[in-house]
Design a protein around this motif. Structure first.
Motif, PDB file in Angstrom:
ATOM      1  N   GLY A  58     -30.122  42.399  23.718  1.00  0.00           N
ATOM      2  CA  GLY A  58     -29.570  41.321  24.546  1.00  0.00           C
ATOM      3  C   GLY A  58     -30.636  40.609  25.349  1.00  0.00           C
ATOM      4  O   GLY A  58     -30.669  39.376  25.412  1.00  0.00           O
ATOM      5  N   LYS A  59     -31.525  41.381  25.940  1.00  0.00           N
ATOM      6  CA  LYS A  59     -32.619  40.788  26.717  1.00  0.00           C
ATOM      7  C   LYS A  59     -33.561  39.990  25.811  1.00  0.00           C
ATOM      8  O   LYS A  59     -34.034  38.917  26.177  1.00  0.00           O
ATOM      9  N   PHE A  60     -33.813  40.520  24.612  1.00  0.00           N
ATOM     10  CA  PHE A  60     -34.657  39.805  23.641  1.00  0.00           C
ATOM     11  C   PHE A  60     -34.024  38.467  23.265  1.00  0.00           C
ATOM     12  O   PHE A  60     -34.707  37.447  23.213  1.00  0.00           O
ATOM     13  N   LEU A  61     -32.711  38.485  22.989  1.00  0.00           N
ATOM     14  CA  LEU A  61     -32.013  37.253  22.615  1.00  0.00           C
ATOM     15  C   LEU A  61     -32.023  36.239  23.745  1.00  0.00           C
ATOM     16  O   LEU A  61     -32.138  35.030  23.502  1.00  0.00           O
ATOM     17  N   ASP A  62     -31.891  36.700  24.983  1.00  0.00           N
ATOM     18  CA  ASP A  62     -31.940  35.787  26.121  1.00  0.00           C
ATOM     19  C   ASP A  62     -33.323  35.169  26.278  1.00  0.00           C
ATOM     20  O   ASP A  62     -33.452  33.993  26.612  1.00  0.00           O
ATOM     21  N   ARG A  63     -34.349  35.946  26.021  1.00  0.00           N
ATOM     22  CA  ARG A  63     -35.712  35.446  26.225  1.00  0.00           C
ATOM     23  C   ARG A  63     -36.182  34.543  25.079  1.00  0.00           C
ATOM     24  O   ARG A  63     -36.756  33.488  25.309  1.00  0.00           O
ATOM     25  N   TYR A  64     -35.935  34.949  23.825  1.00  0.00           N
ATOM     26  CA  TYR A  64     -36.511  34.227  22.689  1.00  0.00           C
ATOM     27  C   TYR A  64     -35.514  33.342  21.940  1.00  0.00           C
ATOM     28  O   TYR A  64     -35.919  32.572  21.072  1.00  0.00           O
ATOM     29  N   GLY A  65     -34.240  33.486  22.192  1.00  0.00           N
ATOM     30  CA  GLY A  65     -33.249  32.619  21.571  1.00  0.00           C
ATOM     31  C   GLY A  65     -32.506  33.269  20.411  1.00  0.00           C
ATOM     32  O   GLY A  65     -32.983  34.232  19.797  1.00  0.00           O
ATOM     33  N   ILE A  66     -31.344  32.715  20.162  1.00  0.00           N
ATOM     34  CA  ILE A  66     -30.474  33.258  19.120  1.00  0.00           C
ATOM     35  C   ILE A  66     -31.064  33.041  17.729  1.00  0.00           C
ATOM     36  O   ILE A  66     -30.981  33.917  16.872  1.00  0.00           O
ATOM     37  N   LEU A 102     -33.040  48.555  12.753  1.00  0.00           N
ATOM     38  CA  LEU A 102     -33.785  47.594  13.565  1.00  0.00           C
ATOM     39  C   LEU A 102     -33.128  46.216  13.544  1.00  0.00           C
ATOM     40  O   LEU A 102     -33.137  45.505  14.545  1.00  0.00           O
ATOM     41  N   GLY A 103     -32.574  45.833  12.396  1.00  0.00           N
ATOM     42  CA  GLY A 103     -31.993  44.498  12.268  1.00  0.00           C
ATOM     43  C   GLY A 103     -30.528  44.407  12.645  1.00  0.00           C
ATOM     44  O   GLY A 103     -30.050  43.348  13.058  1.00  0.00           O
ATOM     45  N   GLY A 104     -29.809  45.506  12.519  1.00  0.00           N
ATOM     46  CA  GLY A 104     -28.370  45.485  12.781  1.00  0.00           C
ATOM     47  C   GLY A 104     -27.971  44.979  14.158  1.00  0.00           C
ATOM     48  O   GLY A 104     -27.068  44.150  14.274  1.00  0.00           O
ATOM     49  N   PRO A 105     -28.616  45.439  15.241  1.00  0.00           N
ATOM     50  CA  PRO A 105     -28.221  44.963  16.565  1.00  0.00           C
ATOM     51  C   PRO A 105     -28.420  43.460  16.759  1.00  0.00           C
ATOM     52  O   PRO A 105     -27.655  42.821  17.481  1.00  0.00           O
ATOM     53  N   PHE A 106     -29.443  42.905  16.121  1.00  0.00           N
ATOM     54  CA  PHE A 106     -29.668  41.471  16.267  1.00  0.00           C
ATOM     55  C   PHE A 106     -28.511  40.666  15.678  1.00  0.00           C
ATOM     56  O   PHE A 106     -28.151  39.617  16.197  1.00  0.00           O
ATOM     57  N   ILE A 107     -27.925  41.173  14.584  1.00  0.00           N
ATOM     58  CA  ILE A 107     -26.786  40.487  13.978  1.00  0.00           C
ATOM     59  C   ILE A 107     -25.521  40.757  14.774  1.00  0.00           C
ATOM     60  O   ILE A 107     -24.778  39.835  15.121  1.00  0.00           O
ATOM     61  N   SER A 108     -25.239  42.015  15.088  1.00  0.00           N
ATOM     62  CA  SER A 108     -23.972  42.343  15.734  1.00  0.00           C
ATOM     63  C   SER A 108     -23.900  41.872  17.186  1.00  0.00           C
ATOM     64  O   SER A 108     -22.816  41.634  17.698  1.00  0.00           O
ATOM     65  N   ILE A 109     -25.022  41.722  17.856  1.00  0.00           N
ATOM     66  CA  ILE A 109     -25.024  41.186  19.219  1.00  0.00           C
ATOM     67  C   ILE A 109     -25.279  39.680  19.196  1.00  0.00           C
ATOM     68  O   ILE A 109     -24.701  38.930  19.991  1.00  0.00           O
ATOM     69  N   GLY A 110     -26.091  39.221  18.268  1.00  0.00           N
ATOM     70  CA  GLY A 110     -26.438  37.800  18.214  1.00  0.00           C
ATOM     71  C   GLY A 110     -25.331  36.904  17.690  1.00  0.00           C
ATOM     72  O   GLY A 110     -25.179  35.763  18.147  1.00  0.00           O
ATOM     73  N   ALA A 111     -24.532  37.391  16.753  1.00  0.00           N
ATOM     74  CA  ALA A 111     -23.480  36.545  16.184  1.00  0.00           C
ATOM     75  C   ALA A 111     -22.404  36.178  17.214  1.00  0.00           C
ATOM     76  O   ALA A 111     -22.049  35.002  17.325  1.00  0.00           O
TER      77      ALA A 111
END
Length: 144
Positions: A58-66, A102-111
């Protein structure tokens, strides 16, 4: 408006591609029998990595973008499929499945974050419904 629909469609395409790769791997495992004996423990690898990575996603997505986060998630999932196809040992298969974590959270939190940021309030329900339906109909069947 069109860009947000394309983004949801792209998220929906990531998951089926990983299941296509895993189906091909199961076929080759049954033919070669070199990694099939470790197929029971290797699927348990990704939840451990997923839990650790999801704490900071979540913090990564907030900092670098969806866009960067979803792209990175899709990249990790694709690399996981390639590594699974090339696994020559049980440890190699375990590590390849861990890369999926490693990739799963980016999809399940980012979508869902993408839906809340890119869609107007009136269309968010439809977008979440389409996203959820994609996940439901692209998951593997019990026969796989």
């Amino acid at each position: 408006m069109v860009g947000s629909r394309i983004a949801v469609a792209a998220v929906c395409l990531v998951r089926p591609s990983s299941w296509l790769v895993s189906s091909a791997i199961k076929y080759h495992q049954s033919r070669l029998r070199n990694v099939a004996c470790d197929n029971g423990s290797s699927p348990r690898a990704w939840p451990f990595v997923y839990l650790g990575v999801s704490a900071i996603t979540g913090k990564f997505l907030d900092r670098y973008g969806i866009q960067i986060g979803l792209s990175l998630g899709a990249l990790f999932i694709g690399v996981s499929g390639i590594l699974r196809a090339g696994a020559q040992s049980g440890l190699g298969l375990w590590m390849a499945v861990a890369v999926f974590g490693l990739g799963g959270p980016f999809i399940s939190i980012g979508a869902p974050k993408l839906v809340t940021e890119w869609f107007p309030v009136a269309q968010r329900g439809l977008a979440v419904g389409l996203y959820s339906t994609c996940l439901l109909y692209t998951s593997p069947s019990p026969r796989d």
